[in-house]
Motif scaffolding. Structure first.
Motif, short mmCIF file in Angstrom:
data_model
loop_
_atom_site.label_atom_id
_atom_site.label_comp_id
_atom_site.label_asym_id
_atom_site.label_seq_id
_atom_site.Cartn_x
_atom_site.Cartn_y
_atom_site.Cartn_z
N GLU A 8 72.38 -33.66 66.29
CA GLU A 8 73.76 -33.94 66.70
C GLU A 8 74.58 -34.55 65.58
OE1 GLU A 8 71.08 -33.57 70.06
OE2 GLU A 8 71.04 -34.95 68.35
N LEU A 9 73.94 -35.45 64.81
CA LEU A 9 74.64 -36.07 63.70
C LEU A 9 74.91 -35.04 62.60
CD1 LEU A 9 75.85 -38.53 62.38
CD2 LEU A 9 73.56 -39.24 61.66
N GLU A 11 75.45 -31.90 63.07
CA GLU A 11 76.57 -31.09 63.55
C GLU A 11 77.91 -31.77 63.26
OE1 GLU A 11 76.18 -30.04 67.63
OE2 GLU A 11 74.32 -28.92 67.35
N LEU A 12 77.96 -33.09 63.44
CA LEU A 12 79.18 -33.84 63.14
C LEU A 12 79.51 -33.76 61.65
CD1 LEU A 12 78.83 -37.08 65.29
CD2 LEU A 12 80.48 -35.24 65.61
N ILE A 13 78.48 -33.91 60.82
CA ILE A 13 78.69 -33.87 59.38
C ILE A 13 79.20 -32.50 58.94
CG2 ILE A 13 77.50 -33.97 57.15
CD1 ILE A 13 75.63 -36.07 58.41
N ASN A 14 78.56 -31.45 59.44
CA ASN A 14 78.97 -30.09 59.05
C ASN A 14 80.35 -29.74 59.58
OD1 ASN A 14 76.67 -29.52 57.56
ND2 ASN A 14 75.56 -28.66 59.29
N ALA A 15 80.65 -30.18 60.79
CA ALA A 15 81.97 -29.91 61.36
C ALA A 15 83.06 -30.58 60.54
CB ALA A 15 82.03 -30.38 62.81
N ASP A 16 82.79 -31.79 60.07
CA ASP A 16 83.80 -32.51 59.30
C ASP A 16 84.03 -31.89 57.92
OD1 ASP A 16 85.48 -35.04 59.28
OD2 ASP A 16 84.37 -35.25 57.41
N ARG A 22 86.41 -37.29 56.77
CA ARG A 22 85.74 -38.57 56.98
C ARG A 22 84.68 -38.79 55.92
NH1 ARG A 22 83.81 -38.91 63.11
NH2 ARG A 22 83.44 -41.08 62.47
N LEU A 70 81.59 -41.57 58.83
CA LEU A 70 80.42 -41.15 59.59
C LEU A 70 79.23 -41.93 59.04
CD1 LEU A 70 80.89 -37.27 59.77
CD2 LEU A 70 80.78 -38.83 61.72
#
Length: 244
Positions: A8-9, A11-16, A22, A70
């Motif tokens: 999940e983390l 996914e956040l990194i790649n989305a950003d 961020r 992040l």
């Protein structure tokens, strides 16, 4: 120890990477910077801004909310440089020398993260990423996550790489074995290599590109290497290989 490097983390990194700006903050880690002036930290943070390190040391976590960072909690892990300046690491350069491979502000964000071992020296922690590649949990190259929770991260850029687009010549594919039968390097048609060392399978794995008689390697750990084909032999990293 539960891994902090969750899907999940990631996914956040790649989305950003495509939707935001961020900064990434790798927090609460032991840090081997490879920089004589800065020194190392028993506990500190590494702050990234795009492809570069913008801060390193204790206390950066306190501003994480203000910066919208992040945060990756690396408690129980050690962050080490991917590029190794062994002279610097052993204290053989003057303190004024700023190694381009160090984890230092302004330098490219290239580093690996491995679990902390009790009593392990900083030199040994850096060496472990080479001797025990399976112990590496995260590799960041140019600010981009290349390895996460021990698994290679495939991005859109990697999918469109020359190795994926152009299949290498059949005359270079197959297994190459060094003259002492210590290293077996397997080159496959999908542009990937898989290296067995001293009978230990999958010691190193990654992508390769062949241009003329030159082969360039990008290991999944993030480092680059090269070799050359000469009269039916492969010369790489001090070894001479023959195709089996």
């Amino acid at each position: 120890m539960n891994s902090p490097f969750s899907p999940e983390l990631l996914e956040l990194i790649n989305a950003d990477r495509t939707t935001g700006h961020r900064p990434l903050l790798f927090a609460n880690a032991r840090i081997v910077t490879g920089d004589s002036l800065i020194g190392d930290f028993d506990r500190g943070d590494v702050l990234l801004g795009g492809s570069r390190v913008v801060g390193v040391g204790p206390g950066l976590l306190t501003a994480a909310d203000d910066d919208g960072a992040l945060v990756i909690d690396c408690d129980g892990y050690v962050i080490v440089p991917v590029g190794i300046d062994t002279a610097q690491l052993r204290g053989l350069r003057p303190t004024s020398f700023r190694s381009p491979s160090a984890i230092a502000p302004g330098n490219p964000a290239d580093f690996a993260i491995v679990p902390t071992l009790s009593g392990e020296s900083n030199v040994a922690a850096v060496q472990r990423q080479l001797d025990e590649p399976d112990s590496v949990q995260v590799v960041v190259v140019g600010g981009t996550v290349a390895l996460w929770d021990g698994q290679s991260v495939r991005t859109g850029d990697a999918a469109n790489s020359p190795a994926a687009a152009d299949a290498p010549s059949d005359r270079y594919l197959g297994t190459w074995i060094d003259e002492n039968d210590f290293v077996h390097q397997h080159l496959t048609a999908d542009g990937r290599y898989d290296e067995t060392r001293g009978g230990r399978p999958h010691a190193f794995q990654g992508s390769f590109w062949i241009t003329g008689d030159r082969i360039d390697y990008l290991d999944d750990l993030g480092f680059w290497a090269f070799g050359a084909f000469v009269d039916g032999t492969l010369h790489h990293a001090g070894y001479t290989f023959h195709r089996s």
